[in-house]
Design an enzyme around this catalytic site. Structure first.
Site, PDB file in Angstrom:
ATOM      1  CE  LYS A 101      -0.194  -0.498   5.015  1.00 28.15           C
ATOM      2  NZ  LYS A 101      -0.973  -0.994   6.152  1.00 28.15           N
ATOM      3  CE1 TYR A 131      11.481  31.544   5.190  1.00 27.54           C
ATOM      4  CE2 TYR A 131      11.910  29.220   4.792  1.00 27.54           C
ATOM      5  CZ  TYR A 131      11.509  30.455   4.333  1.00 27.54           C
ATOM      6  OH  TYR A 131      11.123  30.607   3.029  1.00 27.54           O
TER       7      TYR A 131
END
Ligand SMILES: *Cc1c(COP(=O)(O)O)cnc(C)c1O
Length: 357
Positions: free
Chosen positions: A39, A251
């Site tokens: 999956k 940042y």
């Protein structure tokens, strides 16, 4: 010279070896067949390449979560190879792909009853997520007629705490599963995920469903990882910057150089699955030497302190995941699990698949 993007190397041989070792382990504990959970694009590593490698290794049962994932891998497999859709789907939706639904509710059973199709029936034994509730299981045991005209390939259940050896829930789930099977029409069983294969013979079944361990994650946390590493991830240095002491990096100015420093800016960030939660908490590696990640991970870029590594220049590849820098280890630093690291790997990497030998 790198082309400016990162390089994800996936070792299909290691994937095949890991699957075979799980299969042998399951047989050794008295189990039957071993399938593979593929999956989420084979846990982010690329189902189009992973599924054929597993099939070549002998795997004949594949588990996906979504109908569309099953449709995508059917052309890679023979019709004799089972593709089970864990989240289920409605009759007809698989067209001629012959996918196998997992029935999770009485409504699912009703929808498929009388179709003559193969199906798995999921019984919830302690997760409260998908599958028949204890009351629904009891009702079906009292009146199994809705199962008529269905070929029940497997009764399945899923372990909630298999990665915590000794957790009492696992033994309780084994007991509830055995009790439910004894009351329902006879059908083969499907039980263990990867970690369940490390819990002993009570967790053997007719079909195991390992996922993470195939992809190199540690199925038995707390013990050394018995699986072969599968991926390496490296990204190129775009710039190296000399900065004086007192200069903030990235940042939020969360990291400020305490000494004159050299900062390497690397072309990978959280959009590539290099999680922002790793900010200030991870290391990269170059020529076997650790490089501290400094400042915030941004969307496309990450900064490493290479002051003590004068050989690192633009174009150098910094290893982000690899030997000694496992996906599990990275996950622990980010406060998550290796599954999330793998399934977050982005689409911007060049991917190099090493074929099985
Ligand atoms: C994902 C999944 C698996 C595989 O689990 P791993 O922990 O990756 O081995 C098995 N069964 C079900 C129902 C799953 O959802």
């Amino acid at each position: 010279m790198p082309d400016g993007s990162g390089l994800l190397t996936v070792d299909l041989g290691a994937i095949a070896e890991n699957w075979k070792s799980l299969r042998d382990r399951h047989t050794g504990m008295g189990g039957g067949e071993t399938g593979a959970a593929v999956k989420a694009d084979a846990y982010g590593l690329g189902a189009a390449r992973v599924v054929p490698a597993l099939a070549a290794a002998g795997c004949r049962h594949f588990f996906v979560a979504h109908l569309a994932e099953g449709m995508a891998i059917r052309p890679l497999l023979g019709q004799g190879q089972m593709i089970a859709v864990l989240n289920g789907f409605r009759p007809g939706e698989d067209e001629d792909a012959a996918l196998t639904p997992v029935l999770n509710t009485p409504g699912d059973i009703g929808a498929w009853s009388g179709t003559g199709r193969d199906a798995l029936l999921h019984i919830d034994t302690g997760m409260a997520r998908l599958g028949l509730t204890p009351a629904e299981t009891e009702a079906l045991a009292g009146d199994p007629s809705p199962l008529r005209g269905l070929n029940l390939r497997y009764l399945m259940t899923h372990l909630a705490a298999a990665d915590a050896p000794g957790h009492p829930l696992s033994a309780e789930q084994a007991a509830r599963f055995a009790a439910a099977r004894a009351r329902l029409p006879a059908a083969p069983s499907s039980f263990a995920n990867s970690s369940g294969l490390f819990l002993g013979p009570d967790f053997a079944s007719d079909l195991a469903r390992p996922g993470c361990a195939i992809y190199g994650l540690n199925p038995a946390p707390g013990a050394p990882n018995p699986m072969r590493p599968v991926i390496r991830l490296a990204a190129p240095v775009l710039q190296v910057r000399e900065i004086p002491a007192g200069t903030p990096v990235g940042y939020g100015a969360t990291w400020v150089a305490e000494r004159p420093s050299r900062i390497a800016t690397v072309a990978a960030g959280y959009a590539d699955g290099y999680l922002r939660a790793l900010s200030g908490r991870a290391t990269g590696r170059h020529n076997g030497q650790d490089l501290p990640l400094v400042g915030r991970v941004s969307m496309d870029l990450t900064t490493f302190d290479v002051t003590d590594h004068p050989g690192i220049a633009p174009g150098a590849m910094i290893e982000l995941i690899g030997p000694g820098l496992s996906a599990d280890g990275l996950a622990a630093r980010a406060g998550t699990i290796g599954y999330e690291v793998l399934t977050s790997l982005g689409a911007r990497y060049r991917r190099d698949y090493k074929q099985a030998a």
